[in-house]
Design an enzyme around this catalytic site. Structure first.
Site, short mmCIF file in Angstrom:
data_model
loop_
_atom_site.label_atom_id
_atom_site.label_comp_id
_atom_site.label_asym_id
_atom_site.label_seq_id
_atom_site.Cartn_x
_atom_site.Cartn_y
_atom_site.Cartn_z
N SER A 79 0.83 -1.20 0.00
CA SER A 79 0.00 0.00 0.00
C SER A 79 0.86 1.25 0.00
CB SER A 79 -0.88 0.04 1.26
OG SER A 79 -1.97 -0.82 1.11
N HIS A 110 -3.34 0.89 -4.72
CA HIS A 110 -2.90 -0.30 -5.47
C HIS A 110 -3.37 -0.13 -6.92
CE1 HIS A 110 -1.57 -2.87 -2.05
NE2 HIS A 110 -2.37 -2.03 -1.39
N HIS A 132 -5.93 -8.73 -1.68
CA HIS A 132 -6.03 -9.06 -0.25
C HIS A 132 -7.24 -9.95 -0.03
CE1 HIS A 132 -4.21 -5.04 -0.74
NE2 HIS A 132 -3.44 -5.36 0.29
N TYR A 134 -9.49 -9.63 2.13
CA TYR A 134 -10.71 -8.88 2.44
C TYR A 134 -11.41 -8.34 1.19
CZ TYR A 134 -7.66 -4.76 1.98
OH TYR A 134 -6.78 -3.82 1.51
N GLU A 135 -10.72 -8.42 0.02
CA GLU A 135 -11.38 -7.98 -1.22
C GLU A 135 -12.41 -9.01 -1.68
OE1 GLU A 135 -8.58 -5.78 -4.06
OE2 GLU A 135 -7.20 -6.68 -2.64
N MET A 265 -2.19 -7.10 6.55
CA MET A 265 -3.29 -7.85 5.92
C MET A 265 -2.86 -8.50 4.61
SD MET A 265 -6.25 -4.95 6.41
CE MET A 265 -6.30 -3.91 7.88
N SER A 266 -1.57 -8.81 4.48
CA SER A 266 -1.13 -9.36 3.18
C SER A 266 0.12 -10.21 3.37
CB SER A 266 -0.84 -8.21 2.21
OG SER A 266 0.31 -7.49 2.62
N ASN A 289 2.19 3.02 10.82
CA ASN A 289 1.44 3.51 11.99
C ASN A 289 1.80 2.60 13.16
OD1 ASN A 289 -0.25 1.60 10.23
ND2 ASN A 289 -1.27 1.42 12.21
N HIS A 303 -6.39 4.29 6.85
CA HIS A 303 -5.68 4.00 5.59
C HIS A 303 -4.96 5.25 5.06
CE1 HIS A 303 -4.71 1.62 2.13
NE2 HIS A 303 -5.42 2.35 1.28
#
Ligand SMILES: O=P(O)(O)O[C@@H]1C[C@H](O)[C@@H](CO)O1
Length: 335
Positions: A79, A110, A132, A134-135, A265-266, A289, A303
């Protein structure tokens, strides 16, 4: 090439399919192959997320027919880190939507392009945008590009991501060389290698204790010191969660207790598939973060901050990656 559309009957209830996470619960789910005009029950559906070795080969051959470039290094941009692809010279680029069998990028930050080109003279292929869990794609589909990389001739994969820092010594903007991972979705059976194993890709039970190449980690440390990155170059353990919600405070505390240094997340699913088919892996997390661990904190993960930190550290990330790539040798040594 096959295009798959999932059609759900109107009848509600019944168990959700673990293989098609985006599909709501339904009694008579089936999969419709629009190209072949055939339909299969979920049970008959190919566990590779519909893509066989031959399908992957067809995609790789399609790409190889469009360019003379023969990449030995594959790069995945995390990202906000898509600028890595812009480093490539003599580019030949494809939008994901034009590549047979490729999913589409749906996440801001992306771009959704596969870029061939040279980095410091080395032939590379770069995913400017990744997929990802979550997509909503099947886990086998989000990792498909690793198999395409392999069939293109890639030997070494360089993976980047944005991650939340859990290690109390980490600061925003630190770059973490990943030395190991925890596949938390894997504890519940969500592993990209679930399903029948095709030996042409790799063995049924691949080892993961050597997932992250130690020589490349050492090389990156050396390169980082030479570049003067000593103050912000770290190493640690990355843990993947499904997302897209960021972690609760209790979840962050739990991960910290488990020895996790950064959460994201990846990456992990890509690493598993890349190692399964015998490619070397080197991976970096940009700490965009800090995970919120304290109930008195007003901080909230978001994000925009992730993309903003990516922008701020883009130049250093790009210099580190290109310097490592420069020193990777095809014979699995480095100079
Ligand atoms: O693709 P990566 O892992 O770099 O992206 C991270 C995880 C989420 O997709 C997003 C959250 O901001 O950044």
């Amino acid at each position: 090439m096959t295009t798959v559309k999932v059609v759900i009957s109107s009848a509600p209830s019944g168990p959700c399919s673990p293989r098609l996470p985006s599909v709501p619960c339904a009694q008579e789910s089936f999969v419709f192959d629009e190209m072949k005009g055939t339909k299969a029950t979920i049970e008959e559906y190919d566990w590779l997320g519909d893509l066989s070795y031959e399908d992957c080969k067809a995609t790789a051959d399609w790409l190889l027919a469009q360019t003379d470039m023969r990449p030995t290094v594959g790069i995945v941009c995390g990202s906000g880190l898509g600028g890595l692809a812009d480093l490539l010279k003599d580019q030949v680029a494809f939008n994901y939507k034009d590549i047979p069998n490729f999913p589409q990028s749906t996440v801001h930050g992306h771009a959704g392009r596969l870029v061939f080109g040279t980095m410091k003279g080395k032939p590379c292929v770069c995913m400017q945008g990744r997929f990802h869990l979550y997509e909503g794609y099947p886990i086998q589909r989000i990792t498909l590009p690793m198999r395409i990389f392999k069939l293109l001739g890639v030997q070494t994969v360089v993976i980047t991501n944005a991650a939340g820092g859990l290690n109390q010594d980490f600061k925003v903007g630190d770059i973490m060389i990943i030395k190991d991972h925890i596949n938390l979705p894997g504890f519940a059976g969500n592993n990209p290698l679930v399903g029948p194993n095709d030996e042409r890709f790799g063995v049924r039970f691949p080892c993961m204790s050597d997932a992250y190449d130690r020589d490349l980690q050492q090389l990156a440390m050396e390169v980082g010191q030479e570049l003067g990155y000593g103050d912000f170059l770290k190493e640690g353990v990355y843990c993947v969660l499904g997302g897209p919600s960021f972690e609760t405070i209790a979840e962050c505390r739990m991960l910290h207790m488990l020895g996790v240094d950064a959460v994201g997340m990846s990456t992990v699913h890509e690493v598993i598939v890349a190692r399964h088919c015998g490619m070397r892996v080197f991976a970096l997390s940009l700490i965009t973060n800090l995970a919120v661990m304290d109930y008195d904190s007003e901080e909230k993960a978001n994000h925009e901050e992730v993309l903003q930190t990516g922008k701020q550290r883009a130049e250093q990330m790009e210099r580190l990656v290109s310097s490592v790539v420069n020193r990777i040798e095809p014979n699995n040594n480095y100079i």
